[in-house]
Design a protein around this motif. Structure first.
Motif, short mmCIF file in Angstrom:
data_model
loop_
_atom_site.label_atom_id
_atom_site.label_comp_id
_atom_site.label_asym_id
_atom_site.label_seq_id
_atom_site.Cartn_x
_atom_site.Cartn_y
_atom_site.Cartn_z
N SER A 189 50.23 75.56 72.68
CA SER A 189 48.97 75.40 72.74
C SER A 189 48.61 74.60 73.97
O SER A 189 47.26 74.75 74.46
CB SER A 189 48.19 74.42 71.49
OG SER A 189 49.13 73.29 71.46
N GLN A 190 49.69 74.02 74.66
CA GLN A 190 49.31 73.15 75.56
C GLN A 190 50.68 73.25 76.59
O GLN A 190 51.64 73.14 76.21
CB GLN A 190 49.09 71.99 75.17
CG GLN A 190 48.67 70.79 76.70
CD GLN A 190 48.24 69.36 76.04
OE1 GLN A 190 48.32 69.06 74.88
NE2 GLN A 190 47.76 68.74 77.05
N VAL A 191 50.36 73.42 77.82
CA VAL A 191 51.57 73.38 78.70
C VAL A 191 51.58 71.87 79.40
O VAL A 191 50.69 71.34 80.32
CB VAL A 191 51.37 74.22 80.12
CG1 VAL A 191 52.34 74.07 81.08
CG2 VAL A 191 51.28 75.87 79.55
N THR A 192 52.66 71.08 79.05
CA THR A 192 52.63 69.66 79.27
C THR A 192 53.50 69.38 80.59
O THR A 192 53.98 70.60 81.00
CB THR A 192 53.20 68.96 78.35
OG1 THR A 192 54.73 69.26 77.77
CG2 THR A 192 52.50 69.20 76.96
N ASP A 193 53.45 68.24 81.06
CA ASP A 193 54.15 67.99 82.32
C ASP A 193 55.81 68.00 82.04
O ASP A 193 56.51 68.51 82.97
CB ASP A 193 53.94 66.60 82.79
CG ASP A 193 52.42 66.45 83.44
OD1 ASP A 193 51.97 67.46 83.85
OD2 ASP A 193 52.07 65.50 83.76
N ARG A 194 56.04 67.59 80.71
CA ARG A 194 57.33 67.79 80.42
C ARG A 194 57.80 69.27 80.67
O ARG A 194 58.93 69.70 81.16
CB ARG A 194 57.54 67.54 79.04
CG ARG A 194 59.13 67.40 78.49
CD ARG A 194 59.24 66.91 77.32
NE ARG A 194 58.71 67.90 76.28
CZ ARG A 194 59.05 69.07 75.64
NH1 ARG A 194 60.41 69.37 75.88
NH2 ARG A 194 58.25 69.73 75.00
N ILE A 195 57.12 70.32 79.88
CA ILE A 195 57.56 71.65 80.13
C ILE A 195 57.46 72.23 81.79
O ILE A 195 58.37 73.01 81.88
CB ILE A 195 56.20 72.67 79.02
CG1 ILE A 195 56.63 72.15 77.84
CG2 ILE A 195 56.65 73.93 79.35
CD1 ILE A 195 55.59 72.65 76.77
N VAL A 196 56.81 71.56 82.21
CA VAL A 196 56.66 71.94 83.86
C VAL A 196 57.84 71.47 84.44
O VAL A 196 58.54 72.44 85.11
CB VAL A 196 55.18 71.44 84.73
CG1 VAL A 196 55.63 71.55 86.06
CG2 VAL A 196 54.18 72.16 84.06
N ASP A 197 58.16 70.55 84.02
CA ASP A 197 59.60 70.05 84.67
C ASP A 197 60.93 70.72 84.28
O ASP A 197 61.54 70.97 85.21
CB ASP A 197 59.74 68.38 84.24
CG ASP A 197 58.81 67.62 84.95
OD1 ASP A 197 58.24 67.93 85.91
OD2 ASP A 197 58.53 66.38 84.33
N GLU A 198 60.66 70.80 82.88
CA GLU A 198 62.00 71.84 82.47
C GLU A 198 61.74 73.37 83.13
O GLU A 198 62.92 73.90 83.38
CB GLU A 198 61.89 71.92 81.02
CG GLU A 198 62.16 70.66 80.14
CD GLU A 198 62.02 70.43 78.78
OE1 GLU A 198 61.56 71.80 78.36
OE2 GLU A 198 62.00 69.56 77.99
N PHE A 199 60.62 73.84 83.43
CA PHE A 199 60.55 74.95 83.91
C PHE A 199 61.03 75.13 85.09
O PHE A 199 61.87 76.03 85.62
CB PHE A 199 59.11 75.48 83.59
CG PHE A 199 58.78 76.94 84.36
CD1 PHE A 199 59.12 78.06 84.02
CD2 PHE A 199 57.75 76.61 85.75
CE1 PHE A 199 58.95 79.47 84.87
CE2 PHE A 199 57.54 78.14 86.24
CZ PHE A 199 58.22 79.25 85.82
N GLU A 200 60.74 74.12 86.06
CA GLU A 200 61.06 74.16 87.63
C GLU A 200 62.82 73.80 87.25
O GLU A 200 63.34 74.47 88.27
CB GLU A 200 60.43 73.06 88.31
CG GLU A 200 58.96 73.43 88.46
CD GLU A 200 58.61 72.74 89.82
OE1 GLU A 200 58.15 73.41 90.66
OE2 GLU A 200 58.46 71.42 89.94
N ALA A 201 63.24 73.10 86.62
CA ALA A 201 64.61 72.83 86.41
C ALA A 201 65.43 74.10 86.27
O ALA A 201 66.58 74.50 86.65
CB ALA A 201 65.07 71.96 85.51
N TYR A 202 64.79 75.04 85.30
CA TYR A 202 65.47 76.35 85.03
C TYR A 202 65.19 77.36 86.32
O TYR A 202 66.30 77.84 86.34
CB TYR A 202 64.62 76.91 83.66
CG TYR A 202 64.56 78.18 83.54
CD1 TYR A 202 65.67 78.80 82.96
CD2 TYR A 202 63.50 79.32 83.73
CE1 TYR A 202 65.73 80.41 82.88
CE2 TYR A 202 63.61 80.65 83.77
CZ TYR A 202 64.82 81.35 83.34
OH TYR A 202 64.92 82.42 83.23
N LEU A 203 64.08 77.13 87.20
CA LEU A 203 64.08 78.12 88.26
C LEU A 203 65.23 77.60 89.31
O LEU A 203 65.83 78.25 89.92
CB LEU A 203 62.86 78.01 88.95
CG LEU A 203 61.58 78.63 88.02
CD1 LEU A 203 60.41 78.58 88.71
CD2 LEU A 203 61.88 79.87 87.89
#
Length: 411
Positions: A189-203
C-alpha cells in the motif's frame, strides 16, 4: 547500480558573482556538446516561466536574463541534476528528447514541494544531456513569489527529493522487488523510505562495479564541474597528435630572439600561424561554433549603432579576425612554455610526449576560453540593449564606430 542520482545547490544571491554565474550556467547547460537541441535551434532549453503548457524557449538568453535579474533581487536560483544510467533510462522508456521533457514536467512538482515552493509559483528551465552511460537533466528553478533570501538548504531536502523521485519513478519495479523477496505477497500500500533503501541496496549488489562508477561520477563532482570538465571527449587523439607536430614545426619558424608577439612575427611565420588557426577551426566543430557565436553576438551589438550593410560586413570580418587572433595568441603562449621547458626542464620526458601533453592542454584551454568569451559577449549585448533602450544619438553611434571599427586587430 543506483536507481537515480539527484543533486541540488545554489549560489548565495549576495555574492557579487552569483548573478553572472547563473547567467553563464544557463548558457552552458543549453548549448554545450551533449545537450540535445530543439530542431533548427542552437539550444535545447525548455521549461515553464509561468503556469501553462511546456515551453521550448526561443533563446536561452531570455531565461538567462531572468535568472540574472532574480539573483540581483535577492531571490535564490537553484541548480539541480537528475541522472540515470543508460540501461535504466531505456527501461523507463526515456528514449528521446520528448520523453525526457515529459519526465521533467511530471516531476517538477516534487522538487518544488520539497523546497516549499507552491507549484503555481515555481519557474524552471531544463536541458537534457544525452551523454554516454549517464544521460541526465540539468534543471534550474526558483520561486517567483520569494520574499526572504535563503542562505542554507538542509542536505536532507535533496535526499528527500531523490527518494520521492525513486518512489514515483520505480513504483512498479519496487513492487516486483518486494514480491521477489516474499516480503509482500499482495500489493503493497505504501513505498516507504526503508523499502527504497533496500531496493537500492539490491540494485547495488546486481552490479557493484557499475554502481561505484555511477556514484563516483556525481559524488565527487558538482553540476558546474560536469559542465566544465572533462572536455577531453571533444578532442580527437589524432587532432592532438597533429597539433603537436604543427607546434613543433612552428617552433622551428620562430625567430631566435626577440619578443614573441603576433604583430612582431615575420610575415612567413605569421602566415604559418594563421594556417594553423584555420586548421584548428576546421578540425574542431565546437571551437568553430564558439567563434561563430562570438562573432554573431558582437555583430548584434554593432547593429545597435549602425544599419549600414557595408560597415556591418566590415565589422563581421574584424570580429572574425579578432577571434582568430585570440586563438593565435594562445598558441604563442603555448610555444613560450615549450621554449621555457626546453631551457629549464631537467625531467627526463620525451620531447614528443611533452608536446602532445601541451597540445592537448592548448585545445582544452581554447575551448574553455572561447566558451566563456562567447557567453559573456552575449551577456554584454543584453546589457547594452537594456541600457540603451534600443536607440543612441547619431553622435554616439559615430563615436562608437570610430572606437570599434578596428578594435582588436593589433592586440
Amino acid at each position: 547500480m543506483s536507481a537515480l542520482i539527484y543533486k541540488q545547490r545554489f549560489f548565495h544571491p549576495n555574492h557579487p558573482k552569483t548573478a553572472v554565474s547563473n547567467y553563464t550556467h544557463i548558457g552552458y547547460i543549453a548549448t554545450r556538446p551533449g545537450a540535445v537541441r530543439h530542431e533548427n535551434n542552437s539550444h535545447g532549453l525548455f521549461g515553464k516561466l509561468r503556469p501553462g503548457p511546456l515551453q521550448a524557449f526561443e533563446s536561452w538568453q531570455e531565461v538567462a536574463r531572468i535568472a540574472r535579474q532574480i539573483s540581483r533581487e535577492g531571490k535564490n536560483m537553484f541548480r539541480s541534476v537528475i541522472s540515470f544510467q543508460t540501461e535504466t533510462a531505456l527501461e523507463l522508456g526515456l528514449t528521446n528528447f520528448t520523453d525526457w521533457q515529459q519526465y521533467m514536467e511530471q516531476h517538477i512538482a516534487t522538487i518544488a514541494a520539497q523546497n516549499q515552493i507552491k507549484i503555481e509559483n515555481v519557474c524552471w528551465a531544463a536541458a537534457f544531456h544525452n551523454e554516454k552511460n549517464h544521460p541526465h537533466l540539468h534543471v534550474v528553478f526558483w520561486d517567483r513569489s520569494q520574499t526572504i533570501m535563503k542562505n542554507f538548504t538542509h542536505p536532507e531536502i535533496p535526499n528527500r527529493i531523490r527518494k520521492q523521485l525513486i518512489k514515483d519513478t520505480f513504483t512498479y519495479k519496487i513492487k516486483q522487488f518486494c514480491a521477489l523477496r516474499d516480503e509482500a505477497k499482495s500489493d503493497i500500500s505504501q513505498v516507504t523510505d526503508r523499502i527504497v533503501d533496500e531496493f537500492e541496496a539490491y540494485l547495488k549488489r546486481l552490479n557493484p562495479k557499475a554502481f561505484r562508477a555511477f556514484q563516483h561520477r556525481f559524488e565527487h563532482e558538482d553540476e558546474d564541474s560536469l559542465l566544465r570538465f572533462p572536455k577531453h571527449h571533444l578532442i580527437q587523439p589524432s587532432s592532438v597528435k597533429q597539433l603537436a607536430n604543427r607546434l613543433f614545426e612552428l617552433r622551428l619558424h620562430l625567430p631566435p630572439t626577440g619578443r614573441l608577439a603576433y604583430q612582431l612575427l615575420p610575415i612567413e611565420t605569421k602566415s604559418y600561424l594563421d594556417e594553423l588557426v584555420q586548421e584548428l577551426l576546421r578540425d574542431n566543430p565546437y571551437l568553430a561554433q564558439l567563434v561563430e557565436d562570438y562573432v554573431q553576438a558582437k555583430l548584434e551589438l554593432a547593429t545597435l549603432y549602425t544599419s549600414d550593410p557595408e560597415r556591418l560586413g566590415k565589422q563581421r570580418d574584424n570580429y572574425q579576425k579578432e577571434a582568430e587572433k585570440r586563438i593565435a595568441n594562445r598558441i604563442l603562449s603555448t610555444l613560450r612554455t615549450i621554449i621555457k621547458l626546453e631551457k629549464e626542464s631537467t625531467v627526463a620526458i620525451r620531447q614528443a610526449d611533452r608536446e602532445q601533453a601541451l597540445a592537448e592542454q592548448l585545445l582544452l584551454e581554447l575551448l574553455t576560453v572561447m566558451e566563456s568569451l562567447s557567453i559573456r559577449t552575449r551577456m554584454d549585448v543584453d546589457d547594452k540593449i537594456s541600457a540603451m533602450g534600443g536607440e543612441l544619438s547619431k553622435q554616439a553611434k559615430k563615436e562608437w564606430l570610430l572606437r570599434h571599427i578596428d578594435q582588436g586587430m593589433e592586440r
